[in-house]
Design an enzyme around this catalytic site. Structure first.
Site, mmCIF file in Angstrom:
data_model
loop_
_atom_site.group_PDB
_atom_site.id
_atom_site.type_symbol
_atom_site.label_atom_id
_atom_site.label_comp_id
_atom_site.label_asym_id
_atom_site.label_seq_id
_atom_site.Cartn_x
_atom_site.Cartn_y
_atom_site.Cartn_z
ATOM 1 N N TYR A 1 38.298 40.787 39.130
ATOM 2 C CA TYR A 1 38.769 42.083 38.648
ATOM 3 C C TYR A 1 39.767 42.677 39.637
ATOM 4 O O TYR A 1 40.854 43.132 39.250
ATOM 5 C CB TYR A 1 37.590 43.034 38.451
ATOM 6 C CG TYR A 1 37.995 44.394 37.910
ATOM 7 C CD1 TYR A 1 38.282 44.566 36.563
ATOM 8 C CD2 TYR A 1 38.095 45.502 38.750
ATOM 9 C CE1 TYR A 1 38.668 45.801 36.057
ATOM 10 C CE2 TYR A 1 38.473 46.739 38.266
ATOM 11 C CZ TYR A 1 38.758 46.892 36.918
ATOM 12 O OH TYR A 1 39.149 48.115 36.423
ATOM 13 N N LYS B 1 43.817 43.320 39.050
ATOM 14 C CA LYS B 1 44.402 44.647 39.190
ATOM 15 C C LYS B 1 45.461 44.666 40.288
ATOM 16 O O LYS B 1 46.465 45.397 40.188
ATOM 17 C CB LYS B 1 43.304 45.674 39.467
ATOM 18 C CG LYS B 1 42.408 45.964 38.267
ATOM 19 C CD LYS B 1 43.210 46.553 37.107
ATOM 20 C CE LYS B 1 42.322 47.035 35.971
ATOM 21 N NZ LYS B 1 43.104 47.647 34.869
#
Length: 233
Positions: free
Chosen positions: A140, A144
């Site tokens: 994640y 990002k």
């Protein structure tokens, strides 16, 4: 750009932060707001225009761009949180996270940029995370971080087309995704207000909570400031 009279498209606009964007854009007088979702029947916001869109499917993205050629503000909000560990998790989980959180905004922006340009210019708003500057989130965080880098590049590429680009960074929010984690959570409506204010002001980045502001300000420090566990090694 002004939200009033804008034509807005929000990916993942059926729930959570995306739904809050749809509601706030309508309240600010947007001429039209497309609430894009894999299942358009899940869009329940009065006044919104449901639009079928799977950000991981190039054919779905192309069809949405053809159907919504009047867009002037694109909000790349759709995301997932797999947080796969790079050593132990299935690599397919890492790829799945990147397909939604990185390649999704890339595909959608590429598809809609010509229309926004033809409509006289506008704005792209990418919903990022404080995780773009922190490594604890595995896939994640990596996705990002990649989105942050891409957003900065798109800002340079789209400026000659009269399209501004803003990146929103925030920690935990009081949404379905955020509810899986413990800790203080930011009201998504507050994030949306700050984000749309940033669009209207032409801001490059919106740091929507104190944690994001703190981490952003710590990036020039030694790594053990962000990761104290490394100092003991």
């Amino acid at each position: 750009m002004k939200i009033e009279n804008a034509v807005v498209l929000v990916t993942g606009g059926n729930r959570g932060l995306g739904k809050a964007f749809v509601t706030e854009a309508l309240a600010r007088g947007a001429r039209k707001v497309y609430a894009a979702a894999r299942d358009p029947k899940s869009v329940t916001t009065p006044g919104a225009e449901p639009l079928q869109l799977d950000v991981t499917d190039p054919e779905s993205v192309a069809a949405a761009a053809n159907a919504a050629g009047d867009v002037t503000l694109l909000v790349n909000n759709a995301a997932i949180s797999v947080a796969a560990n790079f050593l132990d998790s299935d690599v397919a989980d890492v790829r799945r996270e990147f397909e939604t959180n990185f390649y999704g905004p890339l595909l959608v922006t590429r598809a809609f940029a010509p229309a926004i340009t033809a409509n006289g210019g506008g704005h792209v708003l990418n919903i990022n995370s404080v995780a773009s500057w922190l490594a604890q989130g595995g896939s994640y965080s990596a996705g990002k971080a990649a989105l942050w880098s891409m957003t900065n590049s798109l800002r340079l590429d789209l400026a000659p087309r009269n399209i501004g680009v803003t990146s929103v960074h925030v920690g935990l929010m009081d949404t379905d995704m955020g509810n899986r984690y413990d800790g203080p959570k930011t009201d998504p409506q507050d994030v949306v207000r700050q984000a749309l204010d940033g669009v209207e002001a032409g801001a490059f980045e919106v740091l929507a909570d104190e944690f994001s502001r703190h981490i952003r300000g710590s990036l020039s420090a030694d790594l053990d400031v962000l990761y104290p566990e490394l100092a003991a090694q």
